[in-house]
Design a protein around this motif. Structure first.
Motif, PDB file in Angstrom:
ATOM      1  N   ILE A  50       0.997  -0.886   0.089  1.00 41.19           N
ATOM      2  CA  ILE A  50      -0.438  -0.156   0.138  1.00 41.19           C
ATOM      3  C   ILE A  50       0.933   0.978   0.102  1.00 41.19           C
ATOM      4  N   LYS A  51       0.678   2.210  -1.349  1.00 41.01           N
ATOM      5  CA  LYS A  51       1.166   3.813  -1.188  1.00 41.01           C
ATOM      6  C   LYS A  51       0.436   4.520  -1.521  1.00 41.01           C
ATOM      7  N   ILE A  52       0.985   5.464  -1.690  1.00 44.86           N
ATOM      8  CA  ILE A  52      -0.032   7.254  -1.777  1.00 44.86           C
ATOM      9  C   ILE A  52      -0.315   7.073  -3.470  1.00 44.86           C
ATOM     10  N   GLY A  53      -1.777   7.291  -3.409  1.00 45.24           N
ATOM     11  CA  GLY A  53      -2.162   6.614  -4.907  1.00 45.24           C
ATOM     12  C   GLY A  53      -2.733   5.229  -4.972  1.00 45.24           C
ATOM     13  N   SER A  54      -2.700   4.302  -3.991  1.00 46.68           N
ATOM     14  CA  SER A  54      -2.760   3.601  -3.894  1.00 46.68           C
ATOM     15  C   SER A  54      -4.418   2.714  -4.248  1.00 46.68           C
ATOM     16  N   ALA A  55      -4.666   2.009  -4.679  1.00 45.47           N
ATOM     17  CA  ALA A  55      -6.384   1.735  -5.119  1.00 45.47           C
ATOM     18  C   ALA A  55      -6.900   0.355  -4.070  1.00 45.47           C
ATOM     19  N   LEU A  56      -7.686   0.764  -3.157  1.00 51.54           N
ATOM     20  CA  LEU A  56      -7.909  -0.556  -2.331  1.00 51.54           C
ATOM     21  C   LEU A  56      -9.242  -0.562  -2.204  1.00 51.54           C
ATOM     22  N   SER A  57      -9.369  -1.840  -1.440  1.00 52.61           N
ATOM     23  CA  SER A  57     -11.477  -1.837  -1.383  1.00 52.61           C
ATOM     24  C   SER A  57     -11.724  -2.097   0.095  1.00 52.61           C
ATOM     25  N   PHE A  58     -12.378  -1.996   0.253  1.00 58.21           N
ATOM     26  CA  PHE A  58     -12.668  -1.631   1.865  1.00 58.21           C
ATOM     27  C   PHE A  58     -14.143  -0.933   2.011  1.00 58.21           C
ATOM     28  N   GLY A  59     -14.909  -1.617   2.970  1.00 58.17           N
ATOM     29  CA  GLY A  59     -16.134  -2.058   3.270  1.00 58.17           C
ATOM     30  C   GLY A  59     -17.436  -2.085   2.464  1.00 58.17           C
ATOM     31  N   GLY A  60     -16.833  -2.654   0.917  1.00 56.14           N
ATOM     32  CA  GLY A  60     -18.327  -2.920  -0.481  1.00 56.14           C
ATOM     33  C   GLY A  60     -17.796  -1.531  -1.018  1.00 56.14           C
ATOM     34  N   TYR A  61     -16.519  -0.447  -1.554  1.00 56.60           N
ATOM     35  CA  TYR A  61     -16.638   0.594  -2.129  1.00 56.60           C
ATOM     36  C   TYR A  61     -14.824   0.898  -2.350  1.00 56.60           C
ATOM     37  N   ASN A  62     -14.754   1.341  -3.814  1.00 62.29           N
ATOM     38  CA  ASN A  62     -13.303   1.197  -3.759  1.00 62.29           C
ATOM     39  C   ASN A  62     -13.084   2.592  -3.021  1.00 62.29           C
ATOM     40  N   TRP A  63     -11.630   2.773  -2.733  1.00 60.76           N
ATOM     41  CA  TRP A  63     -11.147   3.852  -2.299  1.00 60.76           C
ATOM     42  C   TRP A  63      -9.527   4.378  -2.933  1.00 60.76           C
ATOM     43  N   ARG A  64      -9.352   5.152  -2.633  1.00 59.13           N
ATOM     44  CA  ARG A  64      -8.135   5.562  -3.171  1.00 59.13           C
ATOM     45  C   ARG A  64      -6.940   6.500  -1.572  1.00 59.13           C
ATOM     46  N   VAL A  65      -6.179   5.880  -1.772  1.00 64.71           N
ATOM     47  CA  VAL A  65      -4.896   6.215  -0.699  1.00 64.71           C
ATOM     48  C   VAL A  65      -4.581   7.273  -1.409  1.00 64.71           C
ATOM     49  N   LEU A  66      -4.739   8.816   0.050  1.00 62.13           N
ATOM     50  CA  LEU A  66      -3.996   9.675   0.362  1.00 62.13           C
ATOM     51  C   LEU A  66      -2.727  10.470   0.922  1.00 62.13           C
ATOM     52  N   ASP A  67      -3.096   9.270   1.660  1.00 61.66           N
ATOM     53  CA  ASP A  67      -1.732   9.859   3.329  1.00 61.66           C
ATOM     54  C   ASP A  67      -1.500   8.265   3.680  1.00 61.66           C
ATOM     55  N   LEU A  68      -0.650   8.333   4.036  1.00 64.56           N
ATOM     56  CA  LEU A  68       0.019   7.355   4.702  1.00 64.56           C
ATOM     57  C   LEU A  68       1.045   7.507   5.644  1.00 64.56           C
ATOM     58  N   HIS A  69       0.200   6.831   6.941  1.00 66.70           N
ATOM     59  CA  HIS A  69       1.128   7.492   8.746  1.00 66.70           C
ATOM     60  C   HIS A  69       1.467   6.225   9.779  1.00 66.70           C
ATOM     61  N   ASN A  70       3.421   5.888   9.977  1.00 60.82           N
ATOM     62  CA  ASN A  70       3.233   4.528  10.619  1.00 60.82           C
ATOM     63  C   ASN A  70       1.639   3.230   9.847  1.00 60.82           C
ATOM     64  N   ASP A  71       1.187   2.625  10.095  1.00 63.45           N
ATOM     65  CA  ASP A  71       0.435   1.533   9.862  1.00 63.45           C
ATOM     66  C   ASP A  71      -1.264   1.657  10.067  1.00 63.45           C
ATOM     67  N   LYS A  72      -1.069   3.693   9.612  1.00 61.00           N
ATOM     68  CA  LYS A  72      -2.510   3.978   9.233  1.00 61.00           C
ATOM     69  C   LYS A  72      -1.817   4.642   8.175  1.00 61.00           C
TER      70      LYS A  72
END
Length: 203
Positions: free
Chosen positions: A4-26
Motif C-alpha cells: 500500500i502506498k500513496i495513490g494506491s487503490a484498495l477495496s474496503f467495506g464494499g467500496y473502492n478507495w484511493r490512498v491519500l496519505d500514510l502514517h505508520n500503520d494507518k
C-alpha cells in the motif's frame, strides 16, 4: 498482499478507495467515486461541519453499514475545521470523526499540491478558476462510476455559513465560495452535492 502506498487503490467495506496519505500503520483514504448525493444540511441556516446533517449521517447511518471487523479498522480522529481562508467564515469547533469529508486544505494538499493557490489569493480574485491550477483535473470524480460531471462536497464553509465548499464536477475547480447547503446550485440541474467519504484506516 500488494504494498500500500500513496495513490494506491484498495477495496474496503464494499467500496473502492484511493490512498491519500500514510502514517505508520494507518492510511487516509477517500472513496474513488461519489457514492451518493445528499445535502450538506437539512435546513437553510448558518451551520458548520460540527453540527451539519451530513456529518451526523456519515458518523451514524453510514458508519453503521460497516461490519464489526471493518469498524475495528476505522480510526476515529480529531479534525481541525479551519475558517475559510478567503472569506473568513467560521469553520467551527474541532470534531471527532470516524468518517468525514475533506476540508479545503486537505484537498489542496492531497490532489497535487495547490496550497500556494489557496494561501496566496489574488488581490481582486473572487473565484478559484480565475487563476490557473494544474491540479484541478485530479479532483474530478464519477457518480457511482457511471459518468463525469458531478460535483462533491468538502466540509469547509463557503463565503458565508449557509454555503459549503465543493469541487466542480466539470473541471475539478474548488468552489471556494460555496454552494447552498440545502439545495446546492439550483441552476445546474444537479442540485444535490456528491459525497466522497474519507477515513483513517488501520492497515
Amino acid at each position: 498482499m500488494e504494498e500500500i502506498k500513496i495513490g494506491s487503490a484498495l477495496s474496503f467495506g464494499g467500496y473502492n478507495w484511493r490512498v491519500l496519505d500514510l502514517h505508520n500503520d494507518k492510511a487516509l483514504i477517500i472513496t474513488e467515486d461519489i457514492i451518493e448525493q445528499r445535502p450538506y444540511h437539512s435546513a437553510y441556516k448558518d451551520i458548520t461541519w460540527a453540527d451539519c446533517a451530513l456529518r451526523n449521517y456519515l458518523n451514524g447511518e453510514f458508519y453503521e453499514k460497516f461490519n464489526v471487523t471493518d469498524k475495528s479498522r476505522i480510526i476515529p480522529v480529531i479534525n481541525k475545521n479551519p475558517d475559510n481562508q478567503w472569506y473568513g467564515s467560521k469553520g467551527g469547533a474541532d470534531t471527532q470523526d470516524s468518517v468525514f469529508l475533506l476540508c479545503i486544505e486537505e484537498v489542496c494538499k492531497y490532489f497535487g499540491d495547490s496550497r500556494s493557490n489557496l494561501q496566496n489569493r489574488g488581490k481582486n480574485q473572487r473565484y478559484w478558476f480565475e487563476r490557473k491550477d494544474e491540479n484541478n483535473s485530479k479532483r474530478l470524480a464519477k457518480l457511482l462510476g457511471k459518468e463525469w460531471g458531478w460535483w462533491w462536497w468538502l466540509r469547509s464553509p463557503g463565503r458565508v455559513n449557509v454555503k459549503a465548499v465543493y469541487i466542480f464536477g466539470t473541471d475539478g475547480n474548488i468552489g471556494i465560495q460555496g454552494n447552498n447547503i440545502l439545495k446546492g446550485n439550483l441552476s445546474d440541474g444537479k442540485c444535490t452535492g456528491g459525497v466522497r467519504p474519507a477515513l483513517w484506516l488501520k492497515l
